[in-house]
Design an enzyme around this catalytic site. Structure first.
Site, mmCIF file in Angstrom:
data_model
loop_
_atom_site.group_PDB
_atom_site.id
_atom_site.type_symbol
_atom_site.label_atom_id
_atom_site.label_comp_id
_atom_site.label_asym_id
_atom_site.label_seq_id
_atom_site.Cartn_x
_atom_site.Cartn_y
_atom_site.Cartn_z
ATOM 1 N N CYS A 83 32.970 -2.640 7.792
ATOM 2 C CA CYS A 83 33.906 -1.521 7.730
ATOM 3 C C CYS A 83 33.199 -0.189 7.967
ATOM 4 O O CYS A 83 33.732 0.701 8.633
ATOM 5 C CB CYS A 83 34.617 -1.505 6.385
ATOM 6 S SG CYS A 83 35.800 -2.855 6.155
ATOM 7 N N CYS B 30 23.432 26.784 34.181
ATOM 8 C CA CYS B 30 22.367 27.044 33.210
ATOM 9 C C CYS B 30 22.693 26.400 31.858
ATOM 10 O O CYS B 30 22.006 25.477 31.424
ATOM 11 C CB CYS B 30 22.173 28.546 33.046
ATOM 12 S SG CYS B 30 20.882 28.984 31.844
ATOM 13 N N CYS C 177 36.406 27.043 9.992
ATOM 14 C CA CYS C 177 35.223 26.663 10.782
ATOM 15 C C CYS C 177 35.262 27.185 12.210
ATOM 16 O O CYS C 177 34.258 27.095 12.922
ATOM 17 C CB CYS C 177 35.063 25.141 10.785
ATOM 18 S SG CYS C 177 36.394 24.251 11.622
ATOM 19 N N CYS D 219 55.168 19.902 11.894
ATOM 20 C CA CYS D 219 55.291 20.990 10.924
ATOM 21 C C CYS D 219 54.184 22.015 11.116
ATOM 22 O O CYS D 219 53.202 21.783 11.819
ATOM 23 C CB CYS D 219 55.271 20.432 9.504
ATOM 24 S SG CYS D 219 53.704 19.691 9.038
ATOM 25 N N CYS E 114 42.737 20.732 9.430
ATOM 26 C CA CYS E 114 41.622 20.694 10.378
ATOM 27 C C CYS E 114 40.823 19.412 10.167
ATOM 28 O O CYS E 114 40.386 19.117 9.051
ATOM 29 C CB CYS E 114 40.733 21.917 10.184
ATOM 30 S SG CYS E 114 39.291 21.955 11.277
ATOM 31 N N CYS F 250 36.768 20.430 9.182
ATOM 32 C CA CYS F 250 36.359 20.891 7.850
ATOM 33 C C CYS F 250 37.364 20.529 6.751
ATOM 34 O O CYS F 250 37.171 20.920 5.596
ATOM 35 C CB CYS F 250 36.146 22.398 7.859
ATOM 36 S SG CYS F 250 37.638 23.361 8.241
ATOM 37 N N CYS G 241 50.506 32.209 10.193
ATOM 38 C CA CYS G 241 49.743 33.322 9.636
ATOM 39 C C CYS G 241 48.315 32.949 9.257
ATOM 40 O O CYS G 241 47.560 33.808 8.779
ATOM 41 C CB CYS G 241 50.463 33.880 8.413
ATOM 42 S SG CYS G 241 50.614 32.715 7.034
ATOM 43 N N HIS H 223 54.758 28.316 0.216
ATOM 44 C CA HIS H 223 54.441 29.370 1.182
ATOM 45 C C HIS H 223 55.599 29.638 2.128
ATOM 46 O O HIS H 223 55.773 30.780 2.596
ATOM 47 C CB HIS H 223 53.183 28.965 1.974
ATOM 48 C CG HIS H 223 52.857 29.898 3.099
ATOM 49 N ND1 HIS H 223 52.306 31.151 2.895
ATOM 50 C CD2 HIS H 223 53.006 29.764 4.447
ATOM 51 C CE1 HIS H 223 52.115 31.744 4.063
ATOM 52 N NE2 HIS H 223 52.531 30.930 5.027
#
Length: 311
Positions: A54, A124, A192, A202, A207, A210, A218, A230
């Protein structure tokens, strides 16, 4: 003497089988099954144990989808949130996957480091050092490889009279069409800085790099907002992307889980206090060793009794 040797070998075979049955096992939270200790691995940072098969699948998937982010313990309930060491990743993944992970990890480190920047010249692509400028304004950066001078903010060529905004957004087709910032399909994580694309769904975003939860509109922190309050007021009111009934159902589920856990704790706490002496006795090493010895002796007797009757 020759006639007794098969009986001795048979007893030895039964004893080895009994020892294998008594071998300790580990419960793997990934495959939800008991696995032998020999086929399991313990993570050095948090001491969590999983079966090796696993862990190999988990590490390979994390390399392909993590973008070079640290590979953490697969147990979501791990209190230490341990990070796998490079030596552990090398032993659980193929050589080409380990090389890919190291490259992605380096690129991610350069992207998140404000003192470093990639040279914008495609031929480069060297890593350049960015010197801190006065008052946080972008400055000129000289590439040590191709000697190209570019802006530390927008990565454009530095020319006389160069003007760079404080925050240079990613060039998107939606912005060029005159749409608002709320309609942008790609934004940066406020924690991050990695770019995240939102196709639909939604506005509560998580993320993958992180594990930070925030509002898409917002960019406010939503890590502790389990009831999604919120979106009840303010500029993001009713912008969650779900119906009012689904929001109420989510809150009902959260409340039900909290109430259920509290009831279980209240009910089981007296029982745990009463059963604590028995639990401590079962966990006692001398008692467990005596039980194992008795089991081995009983199995040896069961094996030897048929042999005596036949002789």
């Amino acid at each position: 003497m020759a006639g007794r040797s098969p009986t001795v070998n048979q007893e030895a075979g039964h004893s080895s089988a009994a020892d294998s049955e008594l071998e300790p096992e580990v419960f793997c939270k990934l495959c939800l099954s008991q696995q032998p200790t020999a086929a399991s691995r313990e993570l050095q940072s948090c001491r969590c144990m999983f079966c090796t098969a696993c862990l190999q699948q988990y590490v390979q998937l994390a390399i392909m989808e993590g973008g070079g982010a640290p590979i953490t313990c697969p147990d979501m309930a791990c209190q230490k949130s341990g990070v796998l060491l490079d030596s552990e990743i090398s032993s659980l993944a193929a050589a080409e996957q380990v090389e890919l992970y190291q490259r992605l990890k380096f690129e991610r480190g350069v992207k998140l480091d404000p003192s470093k920047a990639w040279c914008p010249v495609l031929e480069c692509q060297a890593v350049c050092s960015v010197q801190p400028s006065t008052e946080g304004q972008p400055g000129a950066v000289a590439c040590p490889t191709c000697q190209t001078v570019f802006c530390s903010g927008c990565r454009g060529l530095w020319q006389d009279g160069h003007a760079c905004p404080e925050q240079q957004p990613m060039i998107l087709s939606s912005l060029s069409n005159g749409s608002s910032d709320a309609d942008v399909s790609i934004k940066q994580c406020p924690m991050c800085g990695i770019y995240i694309e939102r196709n639909q769904g939604c506005a509560q975003m998580l993320c993958k790099s992180c594990k930070h939860t925030f509002c898409w509109y917002c960019l406010e922190n939503l890590d502790g907002d389990i009831f999604l309050r919120h979106y009840d007021k303010g500029p993001c009111k009713n912008k969650l992307g779900h119906s009012r009934a689904s929001v109420m159902w989510n809150r009902t589920q959260v409340v039900g889980i909290l109430v259920g856990v509290s009831i279980i704790v209240l009910v089981t706490s007296p029982l745990l206090l009463l059963a604590s002496p028995c639990i401590l006795c079962c966990m006692c090493k001398p008692c467990s060793s005596k039980k194992k010895k008795k089991k081995k002796q009983q199995k040896k007797k069961d094996v030897s009794q048929p042999d005596r009757s036949t002789s």
